[in-house]
Design a protein around this motif. Structure first.
Motif: not given
Length: 206
Positions: A163-165, A172, A176
């Motif tokens: 989800s965060r990347g 970001t 996220q």
């Protein structure tokens, strides 16, 4: 205009370099001599103790028998990890409980044998939603077992990072970060339940 005597100039330069080398050698020799005299006769440790006061401590040599080195324990093979995921997909929850209990027991018998249990639960570090459904079914089938809760926690941890990347924070979005926090919270909830069932789960404290 008088011609420049290059030969005479080179001779002067060589003499100057030689004199510098000799002088440096003499200075180094004097410093070494003074250091030897200081160590042998002045005893710097006692000298500084008299000047600055305080205590001095003698060091204790380390034992030659200390187990500071040991061979690394073997971890589980990739085929075992694939097998755990295959059992999850086939809903073979009894087999999963037994396999994970075995790795936990090995760790409790020998704490240096920690890699097997860590890597076994890493088999559930997945992000495919289909695995989440199977993990929840596993919990519903065995709500009193710690294994499915710890496995689901690994899944949510993986989902949190997904989800965060993996870009810098300035790249970001808020959504996220919120997704990451939400999944990490769900992972923490499942870890707490697993530890309530079995407080000796080292994987749960990692």
């Amino acid at each position: 205009m008088q011609p420049v005597d290059h030969q005479n100039q080179d001779s002067k330069n060589e003499s100057s370099i030689f004199a510098s080398i000799v002088l440096s050698t003499i200075i180094i020799g004097v410093l070494v001599f003074l250091a030897i005299v200081a160590v042998k006769y002045i005893k710097p440790k006692s000298y500084f103790k008299q000047i600055f006061g305080g205590k001095t401590y003698e060091t204790t040599p380390a034992s030659k028998d200390l187990p500071v080195l040991r061979e690394a324990k073997e971890t589980i093979q990739l085929s075992k990890i694939v097998g755990l995921r295959d059992m999850l997909q086939k809903h073979e929850f009894d087999g999963l409980n037994a396999a994970l209990e075995k790795y936990q027991h090995l760790f409790e018998q020998d704490q240096t044998d920690e890699y097997k249990v860590y890597d076994a639960y890493h088999a559930f570090y997945l992000t495919d939603p289909l695995y989440e459904e199977s993990l929840i079914k596993w919990i519903n089938r065995f709500p009193d077992k710690y294994q499915p809760y710890l496995a689901l926690a690994h899944y949510y941890c993986a989902k949190g990072w997904e989800s965060r990347g993996y870009k810098f924070s300035k790249e970001t979005s808020k959504q996220q970060f919120e997704g990451m926090q939400f999944n990490f919270f769900r992972a923490e909830e499942n870890i707490k339940i697993a530890l309530e069932i079995n407080p000796d789960l080292m994987v749960g404290y990692d």
